[in-house]
Write an enzyme that holds these catalytic residues in place. Sequence first.
Site, PDB file in Angstrom:
ATOM      1  N   PHE A  26       0.274  15.895  15.212  1.00  0.00           N
ATOM      2  CA  PHE A  26      -0.723  17.024  15.518  1.00  0.00           C
ATOM      3  C   PHE A  26      -1.379  16.450  16.865  1.00  0.00           C
ATOM      4  O   PHE A  26      -1.721  15.281  17.050  1.00  0.00           O
ATOM      5  CB  PHE A  26      -1.809  16.887  14.418  1.00  0.00           C
ATOM      6  N   ALA A  60      -3.046  13.254  10.881  1.00  0.00           N
ATOM      7  CA  ALA A  60      -3.778  12.008  10.494  1.00  0.00           C
ATOM      8  C   ALA A  60      -3.909  11.630   9.171  1.00  0.00           C
ATOM      9  O   ALA A  60      -4.044  10.609   8.764  1.00  0.00           O
ATOM     10  CB  ALA A  60      -5.140  11.922  11.342  1.00  0.00           C
ATOM     11  N   GLU A  62      -1.792  11.999   6.966  1.00  0.00           N
ATOM     12  CA  GLU A  62      -0.586  11.523   6.378  1.00  0.00           C
ATOM     13  C   GLU A  62      -0.424  10.196   6.888  1.00  0.00           C
ATOM     14  O   GLU A  62       0.697   9.348   6.410  1.00  0.00           O
ATOM     15  CB  GLU A  62       0.472  12.573   6.918  1.00  0.00           C
ATOM     16  N   ILE A  85      -7.662  13.264  16.606  1.00  0.00           N
ATOM     17  CA  ILE A  85      -8.447  14.222  15.779  1.00  0.00           C
ATOM     18  C   ILE A  85      -9.353  14.477  16.782  1.00  0.00           C
ATOM     19  O   ILE A  85     -10.406  13.958  17.519  1.00  0.00           O
ATOM     20  CB  ILE A  85      -9.015  13.492  14.668  1.00  0.00           C
ATOM     21  N   GLU A  89     -14.910  23.341  15.203  1.00  0.00           N
ATOM     22  CA  GLU A  89     -16.252  23.917  14.773  1.00  0.00           C
ATOM     23  C   GLU A  89     -16.638  23.860  13.270  1.00  0.00           C
ATOM     24  O   GLU A  89     -17.702  24.383  12.854  1.00  0.00           O
ATOM     25  CB  GLU A  89     -16.256  25.392  15.278  1.00  0.00           C
ATOM     26  N   THR A  90     -15.871  23.273  12.417  1.00  0.00           N
ATOM     27  CA  THR A  90     -16.287  22.977  11.042  1.00  0.00           C
ATOM     28  C   THR A  90     -16.223  21.470  10.548  1.00  0.00           C
ATOM     29  O   THR A  90     -15.878  20.612  11.562  1.00  0.00           O
ATOM     30  CB  THR A  90     -15.060  23.698  10.141  1.00  0.00           C
ATOM     31  N   HIS A  92     -14.073  19.847   9.008  1.00  0.00           N
ATOM     32  CA  HIS A  92     -12.903  19.383   9.081  1.00  0.00           C
ATOM     33  C   HIS A  92     -12.690  18.133   9.708  1.00  0.00           C
ATOM     34  O   HIS A  92     -12.153  17.319   9.271  1.00  0.00           O
ATOM     35  CB  HIS A  92     -11.956  20.416   9.257  1.00  0.00           C
ATOM     36  N   ARG A 131      -8.712   8.849  27.176  1.00  0.00           N
ATOM     37  CA  ARG A 131      -8.627   7.498  26.382  1.00  0.00           C
ATOM     38  C   ARG A 131      -7.305   7.037  25.991  1.00  0.00           C
ATOM     39  O   ARG A 131      -6.894   5.852  25.631  1.00  0.00           O
ATOM     40  CB  ARG A 131      -9.486   7.649  25.081  1.00  0.00           C
TER      41      ARG A 131
END
Length: 154
Positions: A26, A60, A62, A85, A89-90, A92, A131
Site C-alpha cells: 500500500f 501495514a 499484514e 500510512i 479523513e477517518t 482508520h 522521509r
Amino acid sequence: MQGSDKGDAAGIDGGQLAIGIVRARFNDALTRQLESACRAELQALGVSAERIVGITVPGALEVPLALKALAGQGRFDALVALGCIIRGETYHFELVANESGAGVTRVSLDHALPIANAILTVENDAQARARAEDKGRDAARVAVEMALLLKDLK
C-alpha cells in the site's frame, strides 16, 4: 562489544548477518523507496545481498503476521518492517498505525528478535516522500546494530 555507544553506527559490521524485510505494498512507490534505501544501507554495512530476504504484503496491518512467520524460521538476525500510512479523513489512520505498531513490537518481544520499525505514519504524500529515504537507511542501521548488540549479550 561490536555495538557503538557513541550515538552513531560507526564501526558496525553486518557481514555475518541475515536480515529479513517485510514491505507493505500500500503506497507502493513510497514503500519501494523505503526498501531501496534500506537494502542499499544494509549492503553498505556489510550485509551481503544474498543474506537479505524481502517479502511483500498488502498493507501495514499484514506486516506483523509476515514478520512473525519470518521470525519463526529462526534464520534471521533481525527483521525490518516497511510501510507507509498516510492520514485520511477517518479514524482508520489511527487504527492502522496503532495496531501495526503494536503488532511489530509484540513479534519482536515474543521472539527476542530485533525488528526495525520503519512504517511511516505521516500527514500527507509530501511528508512521506521527504522521509522515505532517510527512514529506510535508519531502519537498516537499527537492524544491524541491534542484531550485533543481541549477539554480544548472549
